[in-house]
Every structure is written in structure tokens, then in C-alpha cells.
Design a protein around this motif. Structure first.
Motif, PDB file in Angstrom:
ATOM      1  N   ILE A  79      37.647 -15.606   3.195  1.00  0.00           N
ATOM      2  CA  ILE A  79      37.064 -16.914   3.539  1.00  0.00           C
ATOM      3  C   ILE A  79      37.862 -17.488   4.707  1.00  0.00           C
ATOM      4  O   ILE A  79      39.087 -17.606   4.625  1.00  0.00           O
ATOM      5  CB  ILE A  79      37.161 -17.891   2.345  1.00  0.00           C
ATOM      6  N   ALA A  80      37.150 -17.815   5.803  1.00  0.00           N
ATOM      7  CA  ALA A  80      37.814 -18.425   6.969  1.00  0.00           C
ATOM      8  C   ALA A  80      37.383 -19.880   7.063  1.00  0.00           C
ATOM      9  O   ALA A  80      36.204 -20.193   6.873  1.00  0.00           O
ATOM     10  CB  ALA A  80      37.413 -17.684   8.249  1.00  0.00           C
ATOM     11  N   PRO A 108      40.997 -13.729  -0.236  1.00  0.00           N
ATOM     12  CA  PRO A 108      42.010 -14.259   0.680  1.00  0.00           C
ATOM     13  C   PRO A 108      41.449 -15.345   1.597  1.00  0.00           C
ATOM     14  O   PRO A 108      40.267 -15.324   1.951  1.00  0.00           O
ATOM     15  CB  PRO A 108      42.448 -13.032   1.489  1.00  0.00           C
ATOM     16  N   LEU A 109      42.342 -16.270   1.964  1.00  0.00           N
ATOM     17  CA  LEU A 109      41.956 -17.432   2.764  1.00  0.00           C
ATOM     18  C   LEU A 109      42.587 -17.328   4.156  1.00  0.00           C
ATOM     19  O   LEU A 109      43.732 -16.906   4.299  1.00  0.00           O
ATOM     20  CB  LEU A 109      42.472 -18.687   2.043  1.00  0.00           C
ATOM     21  N   ILE A 110      41.795 -17.711   5.180  1.00  0.00           N
ATOM     22  CA  ILE A 110      42.281 -17.652   6.567  1.00  0.00           C
ATOM     23  C   ILE A 110      42.095 -19.022   7.199  1.00  0.00           C
ATOM     24  O   ILE A 110      41.006 -19.600   7.119  1.00  0.00           O
ATOM     25  CB  ILE A 110      41.456 -16.624   7.389  1.00  0.00           C
ATOM     26  N   SER A 111      43.136 -19.523   7.841  1.00  0.00           N
ATOM     27  CA  SER A 111      43.035 -20.796   8.559  1.00  0.00           C
ATOM     28  C   SER A 111      42.819 -20.486  10.040  1.00  0.00           C
ATOM     29  O   SER A 111      43.618 -19.791  10.664  1.00  0.00           O
ATOM     30  CB  SER A 111      44.316 -21.601   8.362  1.00  0.00           C
ATOM     31  N   THR A 309      28.094 -25.397  20.919  1.00  0.00           N
ATOM     32  CA  THR A 309      28.584 -26.546  20.159  1.00  0.00           C
ATOM     33  C   THR A 309      29.195 -26.036  18.833  1.00  0.00           C
ATOM     34  O   THR A 309      29.122 -24.850  18.524  1.00  0.00           O
ATOM     35  CB  THR A 309      27.436 -27.543  19.889  1.00  0.00           C
ATOM     36  N   ASP A 310      29.799 -26.945  18.079  1.00  0.00           N
ATOM     37  CA  ASP A 310      30.570 -26.539  16.907  1.00  0.00           C
ATOM     38  C   ASP A 310      29.723 -25.764  15.896  1.00  0.00           C
ATOM     39  O   ASP A 310      28.617 -26.179  15.549  1.00  0.00           O
ATOM     40  CB  ASP A 310      31.171 -27.788  16.240  1.00  0.00           C
ATOM     41  N   ASN A 311      30.275 -24.648  15.430  1.00  0.00           N
ATOM     42  CA  ASN A 311      29.540 -23.795  14.491  1.00  0.00           C
ATOM     43  C   ASN A 311      30.514 -22.920  13.714  1.00  0.00           C
ATOM     44  O   ASN A 311      31.614 -22.627  14.186  1.00  0.00           O
ATOM     45  CB  ASN A 311      28.543 -22.922  15.270  1.00  0.00           C
ATOM     46  N   ALA A 312      30.085 -22.492  12.527  1.00  0.00           N
ATOM     47  CA  ALA A 312      30.969 -21.677  11.677  1.00  0.00           C
ATOM     48  C   ALA A 312      30.945 -20.200  12.069  1.00  0.00           C
ATOM     49  O   ALA A 312      31.848 -19.449  11.683  1.00  0.00           O
ATOM     50  CB  ALA A 312      30.555 -21.831  10.219  1.00  0.00           C
ATOM     51  N   ALA A 313      29.932 -19.773  12.843  1.00  0.00           N
ATOM     52  CA  ALA A 313      29.861 -18.358  13.240  1.00  0.00           C
ATOM     53  C   ALA A 313      31.112 -17.989  14.052  1.00  0.00           C
ATOM     54  O   ALA A 313      31.724 -16.944  13.846  1.00  0.00           O
ATOM     55  CB  ALA A 313      28.591 -18.104  14.043  1.00  0.00           C
ATOM     56  N   MET A 314      31.495 -18.886  14.966  1.00  0.00           N
ATOM     57  CA  MET A 314      32.674 -18.600  15.807  1.00  0.00           C
ATOM     58  C   MET A 314      33.960 -18.611  14.969  1.00  0.00           C
ATOM     59  O   MET A 314      34.922 -17.912  15.279  1.00  0.00           O
ATOM     60  CB  MET A 314      32.755 -19.607  16.965  1.00  0.00           C
ATOM     61  N   ILE A 315      33.963 -19.393  13.898  1.00  0.00           N
ATOM     62  CA  ILE A 315      35.147 -19.453  13.015  1.00  0.00           C
ATOM     63  C   ILE A 315      35.259 -18.131  12.237  1.00  0.00           C
ATOM     64  O   ILE A 315      36.356 -17.596  12.038  1.00  0.00           O
ATOM     65  CB  ILE A 315      35.045 -20.680  12.058  1.00  0.00           C
ATOM     66  N   ALA A 316      34.105 -17.591  11.847  1.00  0.00           N
ATOM     67  CA  ALA A 316      34.110 -16.290  11.157  1.00  0.00           C
ATOM     68  C   ALA A 316      34.607 -15.198  12.094  1.00  0.00           C
ATOM     69  O   ALA A 316      35.360 -14.302  11.696  1.00  0.00           O
ATOM     70  CB  ALA A 316      32.695 -15.973  10.662  1.00  0.00           C
ATOM     71  N   TYR A 320      37.839 -12.933  11.483  1.00  0.00           N
ATOM     72  CA  TYR A 320      37.806 -11.463  11.359  1.00  0.00           C
ATOM     73  C   TYR A 320      39.064 -10.831  11.958  1.00  0.00           C
ATOM     74  O   TYR A 320      39.691  -9.957  11.357  1.00  0.00           O
ATOM     75  CB  TYR A 320      36.540 -10.930  12.034  1.00  0.00           C
ATOM     76  N   PHE A 321      39.448 -11.295  13.159  1.00  0.00           N
ATOM     77  CA  PHE A 321      40.641 -10.719  13.802  1.00  0.00           C
ATOM     78  C   PHE A 321      41.909 -11.025  12.999  1.00  0.00           C
ATOM     79  O   PHE A 321      42.809 -10.194  12.904  1.00  0.00           O
ATOM     80  CB  PHE A 321      40.777 -11.223  15.250  1.00  0.00           C
ATOM     81  N   LYS A 322      41.944 -12.213  12.402  1.00  0.00           N
ATOM     82  CA  LYS A 322      43.113 -12.552  11.585  1.00  0.00           C
ATOM     83  C   LYS A 322      43.103 -11.721  10.291  1.00  0.00           C
ATOM     84  O   LYS A 322      44.152 -11.282   9.816  1.00  0.00           O
ATOM     85  CB  LYS A 322      43.127 -14.054  11.267  1.00  0.00           C
ATOM     86  N   ALA A 323      41.916 -11.480   9.745  1.00  0.00           N
ATOM     87  CA  ALA A 323      41.811 -10.680   8.514  1.00  0.00           C
ATOM     88  C   ALA A 323      42.267  -9.247   8.762  1.00  0.00           C
ATOM     89  O   ALA A 323      42.903  -8.618   7.911  1.00  0.00           O
ATOM     90  CB  ALA A 323      40.370 -10.708   8.000  1.00  0.00           C
ATOM     91  N   LYS A 324      41.931  -8.737   9.980  1.00  0.00           N
ATOM     92  CA  LYS A 324      42.362  -7.357  10.310  1.00  0.00           C
ATOM     93  C   LYS A 324      43.891  -7.247  10.267  1.00  0.00           C
ATOM     94  O   LYS A 324      44.441  -6.210   9.924  1.00  0.00           O
ATOM     95  CB  LYS A 324      41.866  -6.990  11.719  1.00  0.00           C
ATOM     96  N   ASN A 325      44.558  -8.354  10.645  1.00  0.00           N
ATOM     97  CA  ASN A 325      46.037  -8.376  10.623  1.00  0.00           C
ATOM     98  C   ASN A 325      46.590  -8.899   9.300  1.00  0.00           C
ATOM     99  O   ASN A 325      47.785  -9.179   9.196  1.00  0.00           O
ATOM    100  CB  ASN A 325      46.561  -9.271  11.750  1.00  0.00           C
ATOM    101  N   LYS A 326      45.700  -9.096   8.345  1.00  0.00           N
ATOM    102  CA  LYS A 326      46.093  -9.677   7.034  1.00  0.00           C
ATOM    103  C   LYS A 326      46.864 -10.992   7.226  1.00  0.00           C
ATOM    104  O   LYS A 326      47.835 -11.290   6.519  1.00  0.00           O
ATOM    105  CB  LYS A 326      46.929  -8.675   6.226  1.00  0.00           C
ATOM    106  N   ASP A 327      46.404 -11.789   8.192  1.00  0.00           N
ATOM    107  CA  ASP A 327      47.029 -13.077   8.479  1.00  0.00           C
ATOM    108  C   ASP A 327      46.403 -14.134   7.566  1.00  0.00           C
ATOM    109  O   ASP A 327      45.597 -14.955   7.997  1.00  0.00           O
ATOM    110  CB  ASP A 327      46.799 -13.392   9.973  1.00  0.00           C
ATOM    111  N   TYR A 328      46.772 -14.072   6.293  1.00  0.00           N
ATOM    112  CA  TYR A 328      46.177 -14.961   5.293  1.00  0.00           C
ATOM    113  C   TYR A 328      47.113 -16.127   4.994  1.00  0.00           C
ATOM    114  O   TYR A 328      48.296 -16.075   5.297  1.00  0.00           O
ATOM    115  CB  TYR A 328      45.915 -14.191   3.987  1.00  0.00           C
ATOM    116  N   ILE A 329      46.540 -17.151   4.353  1.00  0.00           N
ATOM    117  CA  ILE A 329      47.342 -18.315   3.956  1.00  0.00           C
ATOM    118  C   ILE A 329      47.043 -18.622   2.489  1.00  0.00           C
ATOM    119  O   ILE A 329      45.894 -18.454   2.052  1.00  0.00           O
ATOM    120  CB  ILE A 329      47.048 -19.528   4.885  1.00  0.00           C
ATOM    121  N   SER A 330      48.042 -19.043   1.773  1.00  0.00           N
ATOM    122  CA  SER A 330      47.832 -19.326   0.345  1.00  0.00           C
ATOM    123  C   SER A 330      46.991 -20.600   0.183  1.00  0.00           C
ATOM    124  O   SER A 330      47.235 -21.594   0.874  1.00  0.00           O
ATOM    125  CB  SER A 330      49.189 -19.502  -0.327  1.00  0.00           C
ATOM    126  N   PRO A 331      46.047 -20.605  -0.762  1.00  0.00           N
ATOM    127  CA  PRO A 331      45.249 -21.821  -0.984  1.00  0.00           C
ATOM    128  C   PRO A 331      46.099 -23.007  -1.418  1.00  0.00           C
ATOM    129  O   PRO A 331      45.698 -24.154  -1.260  1.00  0.00           O
ATOM    130  CB  PRO A 331      44.247 -21.421  -2.073  1.00  0.00           C
TER     131      PRO A 331
END
Ligand code: KG4
Ligand code: ZN
Length: 348
Positions: A79-80, A108-111, A309-316, A320-331
Motif C-alpha cells: 500500500i502506497a 507493507p506500507l510505503i510513504s 493534476t493530483d492523482n493516486a496513479a502517480m503515487i502507485a 512501485y520503485f520504493k517497493a522494489k527496494n523494500k523501502d517500507y515504513i511501519s504503520p
């Protein structure tokens, strides 16, 4: 990999599901609820109203997103959510929703930095990750005007930015001077198309030896021009408004394109991206297209209108790139960072 994302940094409640791997990206579902009709009544975004309006929208939107993608929570890998920058109370609505879902669904959560999302919106439209570095992104929105050097995905340096107003903010203020509703950017663009003799405003900071911008002087020039005309004939004609809008748009676009051109040369840029609400501007898109036609060693990636304009597609996409690096954050740790600068660590 399947990424579910949430964006609530300003006045759009948005959710998306992205399917991505090394071969390409595909948005399986994308929902945006814009609060613009409410904020138009106030002539601009009211932060507390924006935050409150996200609350009743977010869960139904998530439900619709999963239904449209024909997926369930067990199908996603992460979840990003936008962690900043943005309006703090608005960000918190998305962040709290994402952290609860992360906990309940055990995903896993991504900021994600909102400006990194804007940088990635052109890549999303491109559909795959085959680009050449170094890349540059001109990020132009209601809150930011930045030239971002992209050394690789996730590695950013701001090489130029506005010293005062963001260019989108300036579009909004000039529109207000001309009696046009919020948001002003699309309105300015629309009436500029009707101009017969665009007013000649001086593009600001053209000759400075850096990649920075300043738009408040241009805004003041437009204000004085409007006031002088109003002294003469009280109410501006539609023709005068169109000529002022076109003159302002020309000056703003000219300096944006000029500084970008200099940055392309100075950093031997191979890929040029644009992002943010002002990237929807037709004159800017066409001037950049012409610029790149002359720079054959550089490829231009322009996002489709719905990703400007602002959208969640770009956040996903950024997630994705952060998920590939397992750059997660604890909830239990994630927080909103309203002033988070791209390329830096998020404030915790
Ligand atoms: O990226 P965005 O949706 O929100 C922020 O993160 O700020 O950008 C909104 C800004 C507003 O200032 C709006 O007037 C401007 O983008 N905008 C435009 C156009 N469409 C939206 N500016 C110029 N021309 C447009 N066609
Ligand atoms: Zn934005």
C-alpha cells in the motif's frame, strides 16, 4: 507486483491499483473525486474543508477501485500513500486510512513524496521503465515550481525552484484579477486562445545565471496593467482579458522553457519529464515539444492530462520503485510531513 495507492494531499481524494514489473506498468483501476466545486465557492482551497471532505469519500472510493480492478485485498503486494508535502490535515486522512489497512490486511506500507509522484506521471503514461539518465523534471503545480535532476529513480536533486510564488498559484491569481473562477490555470489557457494581440509582459529571471524562477513580479505587472485599464474604462472587455491572459501565459511559459533548455545543456539531459497541474497547459506542452524536436539527443515524456493534476496513479508508480527496494515504513511510525522536499528523508 500490485500496488494499491491513496492520495489526499490537497483537494483530490484519489485511489489507484497499479500492476508493474520490469516489462511495463498498467493501471488496473484509478478513481479521483475532485472537491473543486466546493472550493470554487471560496475562490481557493480551504484546508480544513479539504480534509473534512476526504473523510466520507475515501472508503467508498477504495471499494470502487478494488471492484473495478476485480481484485481483493489479498491480491495486492503493498500500500502506497502520499506522506507529504501537502496540507497536513488532508494528508492525515489518507495516511490514517493506509496505515489501518496495512495493519488489518498485513501488507507493507510505503510513504511516497507527492512531488516524486508528479515526476513519475510521465513515466506512467510511457508504460515502461526504459529511459535514459540523467533525466530532468519540470514540476509545475499550484504549490511548486521545480527543476529536478533525476540521477536514477529515487535519486533526486532540485537544481532550480521558485523564489516566491509557484507558477500555478500565479495562474490562479491572474485569473482572479480577470474575474475568472478557481482554478485559474485552465481558465487562463481557455481565454488566451481567443487573444488577438497578446500583451507583452517581460518574462522574469530570463538573464540570471541559475535555474531559479520568480513569478511574483510578473503577477504584479499584470495587476498594474489591469488597474490602469480599469481606470480608463472601468470594466475590462473580453478581448482585453484574452490579451492579458495570453500575454501572461506567454511570459510564464517562456521563462519555464528557457531555464529548462539551459538545464538540458548544462547537465547533458537525456530524458525530460514534466509534471503537476500546470503541465496540462497546452502552450507549455507545445513549446516543450518544439524544444525537444531541436534536442534530438533528449526524449520528452509528457503525462496524459488525467495524470497532470493530483492523482493516486502517480503515487502507485513512485511506490512501485520504493517497493522494489523494500523501502517500507511501519504503520505505527508513519506521519504526515507537510513540507517534505523531494530527494530528502521524510521528517518523522
Ligand atoms: O498539481 P496540482 O493539481 O495541485 C498541486 O499539487 O498544486 O496543480 C494545480 C494547479 C492549479 O494552480 C491550476 O490552476 C493549475 O495547476 N493548472 C493549470 C492548468 N490546469 C491546471 N495551469 C495552467 N494551465 C492549465 N491548463
Ligand atoms: Zn500536486
Amino acid at each position: 507486483m500490485i500496488i494499491f495507492s491513496i492520495e489526499t494531499s490537497c483537494d483530490e481524494t484519489s485511489t489507484a491499483i497499479l500492476q508493474a514489473d520490469d516489462h511495463g506498468f498498467k493501471i488496473l483501476s484509478h478513481k479521483v473525486f475532485s472537491q473543486i466545486d466546493t472550493h470554487t465557492q471560496f475562490g481557493g482551497i480551504v484546508p480544513e474543508v479539504a480534509a473534512r471532505l476526504h473523510v466520507p469519500k475515501i472508503l467508498p472510493l477504495i471499494d470502487e477501485t478494488f471492484k473495478e480492478a476485480q481484485l481483493s485485498s489479498t491480491d495486492i503486494d503493498a500500500i502506497a500513500v502520499t506522506g507529504g508535502p501537502g496540507l497536513v490535515t488532508a494528508l492525515i486522512v489518507g495516511i490514517h486510512t493506509a496505515r489501518m489497512l496495512s495493519y488489518i490486511w498485513d501488507k507493507p506500507l510505503i510513504s511516497v513524496n507527492h512531488m516524486e509522484g508528479h515526476v513519475m506521471s510521465g513515466l506512467l503514461s510511457h508504460g515502461k521503465d526504459e529511459i535514459e539518465f540523467p533525466a530532468l523534471c519540470m514540476t509545475v503545480s499550484g504549490g511548486h515550481t521545480e527543476l529536478v535532476l533525476i540521477k536514477s529513480w529515487g535519486e533526486y536533486e532540485i537544481i532550480g525552484q521558485t523564489r516566491d510564488d509557484a507558477v500555478g498559484e500565479c495562474f490562479d491569481k491572474v485569473a482572479k484579477m480577470l474575474g475568472l473562477p478557481y482554478p485559474g490555470g485552465p481558465q487562463i489557457s481557455r481565454i488566451a486562445g481567443l487573444a488577438t494581440e497578446p500583451v507583452e509582459f517581460t518574462p522574469p529571471m530570463m538573464h540570471t545565471d541559475n535555474f531559479d524562477f520568480s513569478f511574483s513580479g510578473l503577477k504584479t505587472s499584470v495587476l498594474y496593467y489591469v488597474r490602469n485599464l480599469e481606470k480608463e474604462n472601468n470594466v475590462l472587455t473580453e478581448k482585453q482579458k484574452a490579451n492579458i491572459a495570453a500575454g501572461f501565459e506567454n511570459a510564464a511559459v517562456k521563462v519555464l522553457v528557457h531555464k529548462t533548455k539551459r538545464a538540458l545543456q548544462a547537465y547533458s539531459i537525456k530524458s525530460l519529464f514534466i509534471g503537476g497541474g500546470v503541465a496540462a497547459n497546452k502552450t507549455l506542452r507545445s513549446e516543450l515539444t518544439q524544444l525537444i524536436e531541436k534536442h534530438t539527443s533528449c526524449t520528452l515524456y509528457i503525462p496524459q492530462m488525467s495524470y497532470c493534476t493530483d492523482n493516486a496513479a502517480m503515487i502507485a508508480m513512485a511506490g512501485y520503485f520504493k517497493a522494489k527496494n523494500k523501502d517500507y515504513i511501519s504503520p505505527s511510525v508513519i506521519k504526515a510531513d507537510p513540507t517534505w522536499t523531494i530527494g530528502t528523508e521524510q521528517e518523522q
